[in-house]
Write a protein that holds these residues in place. Structure first.
Motif, short mmCIF file in Angstrom:
data_model
loop_
_atom_site.label_atom_id
_atom_site.label_comp_id
_atom_site.label_asym_id
_atom_site.label_seq_id
_atom_site.Cartn_x
_atom_site.Cartn_y
_atom_site.Cartn_z
N ALA A 1 33.40 44.89 47.95
CA ALA A 1 33.14 42.83 47.67
C ALA A 1 32.35 42.55 48.29
O ALA A 1 31.97 41.50 47.80
N SER B 1 33.97 39.67 42.78
CA SER B 1 32.44 39.64 43.52
C SER B 1 31.52 39.10 42.95
O SER B 1 30.85 38.43 42.94
N SER C 1 34.06 36.26 48.17
CA SER C 1 33.89 37.17 47.92
C SER C 1 35.50 37.84 48.74
O SER C 1 36.24 38.87 47.81
N LEU D 1 37.43 45.06 42.93
CA LEU D 1 37.01 43.77 44.13
C LEU D 1 35.90 42.98 43.33
O LEU D 1 35.08 41.86 43.74
#
Ligand SMILES: Nc1ncnc2c1ncn2[C@@H]1O[C@H](COP(=O)(O)OP(=O)(O)OP(=O)(O)O)[C@@H](O)[C@H]1O
Ligand SMILES: [Mg+2]
Lengths: 250, 340
Positions: free
Chosen positions: A77, A169, A194, A165
Motif C-alpha cells: 500500500a 495506491s 493508500s 492494493l
C-alpha cells in the motif's frame, strides 16, 4: 479516446520503466523508502509472533496473525504510493515533463510506464518480504501459530491483495501527483489515500469475515473493480495540457 | 516500423511549407498568450521568432509542438494539420528544445539520451547517441550525471537530445539564453551546420544579433505578429533611408544646398548627439540628415552640393539600422499604444 484505439508501444513503455527505475534508484528518499519501510513492516510482525506464548488461546493467535498480515500489506500500500506520487510532480519539478511530452509518447503509455515502474519493484519487495516472513515463522514459531498462518485462504488473500492494493495506491498516487505542485505534499496525501482499501484486508485479517477461499476471491474481485475504475479516472485526468500546466501556479 | 519523411538530412526535402500558421490564437482563461498569428516557414529555412518577455513565443512553440491546443485558428506542422489525432505523427517529425533543457539530473548524459531514443522508437540507438553527442562536442561527458554539468553543457545535452531523431523541424526555444559568448558561439555554429544540412529551424531568441546572423527570416511578436520578413527587408520597411552629412562649420543656407537635389526628399539639421553614428558632436561640427528616395542618386549629388557651397565635408554616410533598431521601434510603438 483515440489513444486507446491505437496499439500501445511497448518499446516506449519499456524505455519509461527503465528510466524510472534508474532514476529512483538514485533518489535517496525513494530508495530509502523502498529499502527500509518494507523491512520494518516485515520484522515487527515477526517479533510479535515470536513473542506469542505456546499456550496462547486460538482467538488471540488469530488476532495477532491478522494484525501481522495486515502489517505486511502496508508494504504494497505505502511503497507504491510514495513512488507513484513522485511520478508526475517529480518530472514537473525537474522540468522534464515538457521534453517528454514533445516526443511521440502517448499519455496512456506514459501512464502505464509510470504505473508499471512502481508496480514491479513493489511486487518484488512485497512478495520477498512475505516469503521471508513465512520462512521465519515456519521455522521458529509455535506449531499452532504456523498452522493459522499457513491456511490456504490467508495465503491466497495475501498474494491476491498485494498487487491490488498496490494498484489502488499507484492510481491514487499518480492522480494526486497530476494535480499537485509539491512532491512532499503529494507523497503525504498519497500515503494517506493508500490506506482505505486496507480495511478490506482487515476484515479478513480480523475474522470479521471468515477467511474462506470464496471470501478472499470475492474481495479480490472487489479490489480489482476499484482498481479498474481508478485507472479509468486517472486516464481521463491525464491530459497533455493539464499535465504540463496543471497544479502549477501560472 | 519504418517511418517515411524522417530523412531531412538528405537533399530531398519534403515539398510544401514546413509550417503554416493561420489565424492561430491561444488564450489561458482571460489572458491572451498570442492572437491571430499567421505565417509560413519553408523547409530548410531558419526562422527567427523575436519578441519581448511574455510576447507568446514559448506558447507558440508549445502550441505548434502539440503540447497545447490552440483556442482558435489553424496550423500545419511538418505537412500535417495540427489536430489532436495527428499529435503522435507530428511529434515523430519534429523535435523541441524547450526553454529549460529539462534533463533527468540523476541520470547520466547517455542515459538521458537513451530514454528519449526509446521514446522515439529509434533504431541504432548507440550510433545515434554517439553522433548527437559528437555534434555538440560532448562525447567525453557521456557518462557524467547531468547534475554535474554546467548550464551551458546542459543546454548542449538538450540540443543533442533534439537531434537524436533527425527531425524535419527543430524548435529551439532560446537555445543560447544564459550562455557565455563562447558557448553561444558554439551553439550558433551548430545551428548554422544544421541549416546547411537542410534542417528547418524555428528559433526563439532575445538576441537580435543572433537572429540577424542566423535567420533567413524573422517574425517579431508581441501577442500579435507585428512584422515578418528578411532582416534586411525589415530594416528598409521600417526606416526611411537617410544620408548623414557632417561639415566642419554650419552651412550658411542649408535649404539652398539640399532642397531639390535628385533623390532627396527632405532634410533636417541633426541635433548634437556625440554618441550617435557619425556623430557631429565636437567643436564646430555641423550635421544634417537627408531623407532619401534614391540613395544612388542622392549621395554624389549631395557631396557635390556641399563642396560647391564651399564647405569642408567631413563625413558622408548612409544610415545603418540594425535589426535591434527595428525591434525597439516596433515594441516601443506597442508600449506607447498601451499607455495612451
Ligand atoms: N500555462 C499558462 N497559464 C496561464 N498563462 C500562461 C501560461 N503560459 C503562458 N502564459 C501567459 O501567456 C503569455 C505568453 O507567455 P510566453 O511564455 O509564451 O511568453 P514568451 O514570449 O515565451 O516570454 P519569454 O521571453 O519571457 O520567454 C504570458 O502573459 C504568460 O503569462
Ligand atoms: Mg519563452
Amino acid at each position: 479516446m483515440n489513444a486507446l484505439q491505437s496499439p500501445l508501444s511497448w518499446t516506449r513503455i519499456r524505455a519509461l520503466i527503465r528510466k524510472e527505475v534508474n532514476d529512483y534508484r538514485r533518489n535517496r528518499f525513494i530508495a530509502v523508502t523502498m529499502a527500509v519501510l518494507p523491512v520494518v513492516f516485515m520484522i515487527s510482525p515477526v517479533i510479535t509472533i515470536f513473542k506469542l506464548p505456546a499456550d496462547a488461546p486460538a482467538s488471540r493467535i488469530d488476532t495477532v496473525v491478522g494484525l501481522s498480515l495486515l502489517y505486511l500489506m502496508l508494504i504494497p500500500a505505502l511503497v507504491p504510493a510514495v513512488v507513484a506520487s513522485y511520478a508526475v510532480v517529480g518530472e514537473r519539478e525537474q522540468g522534464t515533463l515538457e521534453p517528454v511530452l514533445t516526443t511521440p509518447v502517448r499519455p496512456t503509455e506514459f501512464l502505464l510506464g509510470k504505473a508499471l515502474a512502481a508496480l514491479l519493484p513493489t511486487l518484488l519487495i512485497s512478495y520477498l518480504m512475505y516469503g521471508v516472513f513465512l520462512a521465519a515463522v515456519g521455522a521458529f514459531a509455535h506449531e499452532n501459530v504456523v498452522h493459522d498462518i499457513f491456511q490456504a485462504p490467508r495465503i491466497l488473500a495475501q498474494l491476491l491483495f498485494t498487487p491490488l492494493l498496490a494498484g489502488w495506491s499507484i492510481w491514487v498516487g499518480i492522480a494526486i501527483s497530476t494535480r499537485s505542485s509539491d512532491v512532499r505534499v503529494a507523497q503525504q496525501l498519497s500515503s494517506f489515500a493508500s490506506l482505505p482499501p486496507l480495511a478490506v484486508a482487515a476484515l479478513v485479517g480480523f475474522d470479521v469475515i471468515k477467511p474462506t477461499l470464496t471470501v478472499a476471491l470475492g474481495l479480490g474481485l472487489a479490489l480489482l473493480v476499484i482498481d479498474v475504475l481508478a485507472w479509468r479516472v486517472v486516464s481521463t485526468l491525464f491530459h497533455r495540457e493539464r499535465l504540463l500546466t496543471g497544479g502549477v501556479k501560472a | 516500423m519504418k517511418r517515411d519523411g524522417a530523412t531531412t538530412r538528405t537533399a530531398a526535402a519534403p515539398t510544401g511549407p514546413a509550417i503554416v500558421v493561420d489565424g492561430l490564437t491561444k488564450r489561458f482563461g482571460e489572458r491572451t498568450a498570442f492572437a491571430d498569428v499567421s505565417f509560413d516557414v519553408a523547409y530548410g529555412e531558419v526562422f527567427g521568432f523575436l519578441g519581448p518577455n511574455g510576447a507568446g513565443k514559448t506558447t507558440t512553440v508549445r502550441t505548434l509542438g502539440t503540447l497545447l491546443a490552440p483556442t482558435s485558428g489553424n496550423a500545419t506542422v511538418a505537412g500535417l494539420p495540427l489536430t489532436e489525432a495527428n499529435g503522435v505523427e507530428i511529434r515523430r517529425r519534429i523535435a523541441v528544445m524547450p526553454e529549460s533543457p529539462g534533463l533527468y539530473l540523476r541520470l547520466s548524459v547517455a542515459e538521458n539520451l537513451e530514454f528519449f531514443a526509446g521514446l522515439y522508437e529509434l533504431d541504432d540507438r548507440r550510433g545515434r547517441i554517439e553522433r548527437a553527442l559528437r555534434a555538440v562536442n560532448l562525447l567525453d561527458r557521456a557518462g557524467d550525471p547531468c547534475r554535474a554539468l554546467s548550464k551551458g553543457l546542459r543546454q548542449r545535452v538538450g540540443l543533442a537530445r533534439a537531434l537524436l531523431s533527425d527531425p524535419q523541424i527543430l524548435f529551439l526555444d532560446e537555445p543560447t539564453s544564459g550562455l557565455d559568448p563562447l558557448a553561444a558561439r558554439d551553439v550558433h555554429g551548430l545551428i548554422d551546420g544544421l541549416r546547411r544540412q537542410g534542417v528547418t529551424i524555428f528559433l526563439t531568441t532575445h538576441r537580435l544579433a543572433e537572429a540577424e546572423a542566423l535567420c533567413d527570416r524573422v517574425g517579431i511578436m508581441n501577442t500579435t505578429l507585428r512584422t515578418i520578413g528578411r532582416p534586411d527587408e525589415l530594416r528598409e520597411q521600417l526606416f526611411a533611408k537617410t544620408l548623414q552629412i557632417t561639415t566642419r562649420t554650419p552651412l550658411d543656407d542649408p535649404d539652398a544646398v539640399f532642397a531639390g537635389l535628385p533623390g532627396v526628399e527632405g532634410w533636417h539639421a541633426r541635433t548634437a548627439d556625440p554618441g550617435g553614428p557619425g556623430g557631429a558632436g565636437g567643436a564646430g561640427g555641423a550635421g544634417y540628415v537627408l531623407t532619401l528616395s534614391d540613395a544612388e542618386l542622392a549621395a554624389p549629388a549631395a557631396a557635390r552640393a556641399v563642396v560647391g557651397a564651399g564647405a569642408d565635408l567631413l563625413a558622408l554616410s548612409p544610415s545603418h539600422h540594425s535589426l535591434e533598431d527595428v525591434y525597439l521601434q516596433l515594441i516601443d510603438e506597442d508600449v506607447e499604444a498601451r499607455t495612451r
